[in-house]
Design an enzyme around this catalytic site. Structure first.
Site, short mmCIF file in Angstrom:
data_model
loop_
_atom_site.label_atom_id
_atom_site.label_comp_id
_atom_site.label_asym_id
_atom_site.label_seq_id
_atom_site.Cartn_x
_atom_site.Cartn_y
_atom_site.Cartn_z
N SER A 60 69.61 32.43 40.46
CA SER A 60 68.92 32.96 41.64
C SER A 60 69.62 32.65 42.96
O SER A 60 69.21 33.14 44.01
CB SER A 60 67.49 32.41 41.70
OG SER A 60 67.49 31.00 41.84
N TYR A 61 70.66 31.84 42.95
CA TYR A 61 71.33 31.50 44.20
C TYR A 61 72.12 32.71 44.73
O TYR A 61 73.02 33.20 44.05
CB TYR A 61 72.29 30.33 44.02
CG TYR A 61 71.63 28.99 43.73
CD1 TYR A 61 70.27 28.77 43.95
CD2 TYR A 61 72.39 27.93 43.24
CE1 TYR A 61 69.69 27.55 43.69
CE2 TYR A 61 71.81 26.70 42.98
CZ TYR A 61 70.45 26.51 43.20
OH TYR A 61 69.89 25.29 42.93
N SER A 62 71.76 33.15 45.92
CA SER A 62 72.44 34.26 46.58
C SER A 62 72.57 35.47 45.66
O SER A 62 73.63 36.08 45.53
CB SER A 62 73.82 33.83 47.09
OG SER A 62 73.70 32.82 48.06
N GLY A 64 72.73 35.79 42.55
CA GLY A 64 73.70 35.66 41.47
C GLY A 64 75.14 35.52 41.91
O GLY A 64 76.01 35.24 41.08
#
Length: 328
Positions: A60-62, A64
């Site tokens: 979920s960071y940025s 993917g």
């Protein structure tokens, strides 16, 4: 660099883990402060030079893109089998009803998506980012076990939850012969020590490696209380603001005490704060974010700092109980 086993597994990881939430395409996702790939690449290179072999990210960071940047950096700068890649699953990656959570459908879809973004055949440590209250934990655990048996992940880990939830998950895994969680990624630092009450003792008892996130309390432990952060993240990290806003008066005393001890030792505050954490029972590797060149240098230098018992006692003395934070 020092290397230790992750919990009671045979996996060896560096005592510093590079957290990759700081790297990603700023226009993708909710983190406008992230470093894009050209800015992020030097941190991966320096981490590898310093002997760091442990890298943590999330699907979920940025949107993917953090996984994509990490995957390309490992491809270009290291040999895949010489590093340990950790990623996570839970938060929404799509808008459809099954685009989040820890259902069997979500886990199977997300592990394949993470593998594509990371450009790898396997994930070393696959972690649940949060507890899913909408999915039976048995469904989640069996799905994760199947991911391991399919060769898509080597080990499993968990993150921020109540100790009773981890205990339940470990019991059910043992009961059914499923793969156990090998690590716990919890919110833990000098300003937030609630994990010491139940979670860390449980992890020590069960042989679970503790890999704390936010070990410097979003930078609050790296500077004097009155000094404002010079990073773009400080002004725009809405989640970070929720972690400490309600405890400022108590936290100030801890930060000031840290400053006194760091000054007496002639060391940066970050090194002393990390040295304290590295000396705590059960802690395998703090997850350190790096957006400035000295961040990695300070983290690795902390491995050489040994605090005296009276220094540790003085650092811990001002702490007061906090509300549970970081589970959302």
């Amino acid at each position: 660099m020092e290397y230790v086993r992750l919990g009671k597994t045979g996996l060896k990881v560096s005592r510093i883990c590079l957290g990759c939430m700081s790297y990603g395409v700023p226009a993708r996702g909710a983190h406008a402060w992230t470093l894009d790939e050209p800015e992020a690449r030097p941190f991966f290179r320096r981490a590898i030079e310093l002997g760091i072999n442990f890298f943590d990210t999330s699907n979920s960071y940025s949107d993917g893109t953090s996984e994509e940047i990490l995957g390309r950096a490992i491809r270009d700068l290291a040999r895949r089998d010489e590093v340990v890649i950790a990623t996570k699953v839970f938060h929404a990656t799509r808008k459809d009803p099954n685009g989040r959570g820890l259902s069997r459908k979500a886990i199977f879809a997300e592990v394949d998506a993470s593998l594509r973004r990371l450009e790898t055949d396997y994930i070393d440590l696959y972690q649940i980012h949060r507890w899913d209250y909408e999915t039976p934990i048995e469904e989640t655990l069996e799905a994760l076990h199947d991911v391991v048996k399919a060769g898509k992940a080597r080990y499993l880990g968990a993150s921020s939850m109540f100790a009773w939830q981890l205990a339940q998950a470990l019991y059910l895994a043992d009961l059914h012969g499923w793969t156990r969680f090998a690590s716990m990624q919890g919110h833990y630092n000098l300003l937030y020590r609630e994990e010491e009450r139940e979670m860390i003792p449980l992890c020590v008892d069960q042989g679970i490696g503790v890999i704390p996130w936010s070990p410097l309390a979003r930078g609050r432990l790296a500077r004097p209380w009155e000094e404002k952060s010079s990073t773009p993240r400080a002004g725009t990290d809405e989640f970070g603001k929720t972690l400490y806003a309600r405890t400022e008066s108590a936290d100030r005393a801890v930060v000031e005490r840290l400053g006194e001890i760091a000054a007496a030792r002639g060391l940066p505050r970050a090194q002393v704060a990390l040295a304290w954490m590295l000396g705590k029972p059960g802690v395998t590797a703090p997850i350190v974010g790096a957006t400035k060149s000295h961040h990695l240098e300070d983290a690795v230098a902390a491995l050489e700092v040994r605090l005296m018992a009276d220094e540790t006692a003085r650092l811990e003395e001002p702490y007061v109980p906090h509300p549970v934070l970081g589970f959302s």
